[in-house]
Design a protein around this motif. Structure first.
Motif, PDB file in Angstrom:
ATOM      1  N   GLN A  97      29.963 -31.458  55.878  1.00  0.00           N
ATOM      2  CA  GLN A  97      29.708 -31.657  56.899  1.00  0.00           C
ATOM      3  C   GLN A  97      28.980 -33.221  56.593  1.00  0.00           C
ATOM      4  O   GLN A  97      29.730 -34.002  57.264  1.00  0.00           O
ATOM      5  CB  GLN A  97      28.853 -30.957  58.001  1.00  0.00           C
ATOM      6  N   TRP A  98      28.137 -33.547  56.239  1.00  0.00           N
ATOM      7  CA  TRP A  98      27.781 -35.548  55.956  1.00  0.00           C
ATOM      8  C   TRP A  98      28.987 -35.551  55.629  1.00  0.00           C
ATOM      9  O   TRP A  98      29.062 -36.697  55.618  1.00  0.00           O
ATOM     10  CB  TRP A  98      26.376 -35.028  55.162  1.00  0.00           C
ATOM     11  N   ASP A 112      30.970 -36.827  58.003  1.00  0.00           N
ATOM     12  CA  ASP A 112      30.268 -37.776  58.924  1.00  0.00           C
ATOM     13  C   ASP A 112      28.382 -37.968  58.645  1.00  0.00           C
ATOM     14  O   ASP A 112      27.761 -37.036  58.592  1.00  0.00           O
ATOM     15  CB  ASP A 112      30.195 -36.694  59.700  1.00  0.00           C
ATOM     16  N   THR A 149      26.547 -38.690  59.752  1.00  0.00           N
ATOM     17  CA  THR A 149      25.162 -39.580  60.702  1.00  0.00           C
ATOM     18  C   THR A 149      24.380 -37.959  60.506  1.00  0.00           C
ATOM     19  O   THR A 149      24.001 -37.954  61.588  1.00  0.00           O
ATOM     20  CB  THR A 149      25.876 -40.011  62.314  1.00  0.00           C
ATOM     21  N   PRO A 177      37.892 -41.652  54.669  1.00  0.00           N
ATOM     22  CA  PRO A 177      37.880 -41.559  56.441  1.00  0.00           C
ATOM     23  C   PRO A 177      39.724 -41.774  56.528  1.00  0.00           C
ATOM     24  O   PRO A 177      40.274 -41.661  57.431  1.00  0.00           O
ATOM     25  CB  PRO A 177      37.885 -43.326  56.941  1.00  0.00           C
ATOM     26  N   HIS A 220      40.681 -35.770  56.937  1.00  0.00           N
ATOM     27  CA  HIS A 220      39.398 -36.525  57.657  1.00  0.00           C
ATOM     28  C   HIS A 220      39.139 -36.263  59.259  1.00  0.00           C
ATOM     29  O   HIS A 220      38.259 -35.338  59.503  1.00  0.00           O
ATOM     30  CB  HIS A 220      38.976 -37.667  57.401  1.00  0.00           C
ATOM     31  N   ASP A 221      40.665 -36.104  60.136  1.00  0.00           N
ATOM     32  CA  ASP A 221      40.046 -36.502  61.307  1.00  0.00           C
ATOM     33  C   ASP A 221      40.763 -34.527  61.743  1.00  0.00           C
ATOM     34  O   ASP A 221      39.945 -34.027  62.502  1.00  0.00           O
ATOM     35  CB  ASP A 221      41.363 -37.187  62.043  1.00  0.00           C
ATOM     36  N   LEU A 260      37.224 -33.151  60.945  1.00  0.00           N
ATOM     37  CA  LEU A 260      35.583 -33.585  62.212  1.00  0.00           C
ATOM     38  C   LEU A 260      36.388 -32.717  63.635  1.00  0.00           C
ATOM     39  O   LEU A 260      35.617 -32.274  63.963  1.00  0.00           O
ATOM     40  CB  LEU A 260      36.260 -35.374  62.809  1.00  0.00           C
ATOM     41  N   GLU A 262      33.945 -29.432  64.766  1.00  0.00           N
ATOM     42  CA  GLU A 262      33.661 -29.550  66.351  1.00  0.00           C
ATOM     43  C   GLU A 262      33.886 -27.974  66.962  1.00  0.00           C
ATOM     44  O   GLU A 262      33.023 -27.900  67.545  1.00  0.00           O
ATOM     45  CB  GLU A 262      34.255 -30.803  66.864  1.00  0.00           C
TER      46      GLU A 262
END
Lengths: 199, 199
Positions: free
Chosen positions: A171-172, A175, A177, B124, B129-130, B133, B137
């Motif tokens: 995960q890191w 991302d 953050t 990225p 990458h997207d 992410l 989520e």
DNA sequence: GTCTATACTCGGATAGAC
DNA sequence: GTCTATCCGAGTATAGAC
């Protein structure tokens, strides 16, 4: 092959290479880290470096081993040899664990190398295969020492902590953050004060 | 590029390719899955297949998307749109989750593809990458619905579950005897009946 | 839309001189 | 022990015919 002869020279050089490689990846990041790149950092040609390692895979597996060695010294990780843990030990191990995680957040290149090899090691032929099996066991032995009494067997508890550590890294990586240490901290707090001690 | 024109034909073919790719990797495993290999399975030349995707990376990213689509249909995962969860929802989500894990244990090739891309997606620029992410989520939104009241924030709880799922896959890839579903089950049992509800 | 053919790149491995 | 040089394979990408 450094083994052959294992003159102090060869061994020493091997060490030097690994130290240097560790340093390069930690500071410059892993970006498709190639043998050549490491070689240049060490001040050797690609062929020259390959004189000390059988293959790229072996080289990088050894880099991970060397890294564990460092982490062990620097953060005083348990060696899995001890049989039980006092309350103080638990706190100590927990703090060591968190320190390693915080340290990892400073060296994304190494985290990436680790994760990448972890997947490639799925292949039993890969030199890192055994490494990951052994390391996994050692890591879990350490974690198991901190397992609270309760319905969850220590080895299951250990596997979960290991999974959280490795999974959070994924995960890191996408991302940065994500606060790996903070999350683990909260998990430990919850799990360790688990009052459900009925079998 | 299938986009251009997006005649029903092109889109349909793209779908067909993805379905087929999914199938190949699931049944024959991922072993350095190349564009060429997928192409052959689809009955297309490498160049022919690349007519539908910009690059290898894009192709495999789309394969993962397609897989999620399947899993969603097959196991009725929450879509993250709902706001709260009743007690029944929690049990349902939990069971769906476990079923997905059990299903994954039948398709190591897909697990490997996923894990591999998860690391490569650290960059990225990578098309995945997207994807990672967004998917992360969505997955966490689902998990958060099952978070018990207590000191641990739902998003932290969700991140931990996600990490456990991904981390266990790494363990399982090197050692297929690891019982991912069983371990997650035990974790959920412990976490969800957590009586420490003081803030 | 699909193929054949090719070009190009990257990186690891190997041979052989020094 | 280390280098230079070379090779080779894999794999993606592209050009151009059909």
């Amino acid at each position: 092959m450094a083994q052959r002869g294992s003159y102090a020279k060869g061994v020493a050089k091997r060490e030097e290479i690994l130290e240097r490689a560790l340093d390069v990846i930690a500071t410059e990041g892993y970006d498709g880290a190639s043998v050549k790149r490491i070689a240049e950092a060490v001040g050797l040609s690609q062929a020259g470096l390959l004189h000390y390692f059988d293959s790229k895979e072996e080289l990088f597996t050894e880099v991970l081993r060397k890294r564990d060695e460092h982490d062990g010294e620097q953060f005083g990780l348990p060696d899995g040899r001890s049989g039980d843990a006092t309350a103080i030990d638990v706190a100590v191990i927990r703090e060591s664990f968190l320190r390693v995680i915080r340290h990892n957040m400073e060296v994304p290149g190494l985290v990436e190398l680790f994760s990448r090899l972890a997947v490639e090691a799925a292949n039993p032929e890969h030199p890192a295969h055994d490494y990951f099996l052994e390391r996994g066991e050692a890591v879990r032995d350490g974690f198991a020492l901190t397992a609270p009494p309760g319905p969850m067997p220590p080895d299951v508890y250990a596997r979960i902590l290991q999974a959280v550590a490795d999974g959070l890294q994924l995960q890191w990586l996408v991302d940065p953050t994500v606060d790996m240490a903070g999350i683990v901290d909260q998990l430990l707090a919850t799990l360790q004060q688990n009052p459900a001690s009925a079998s």
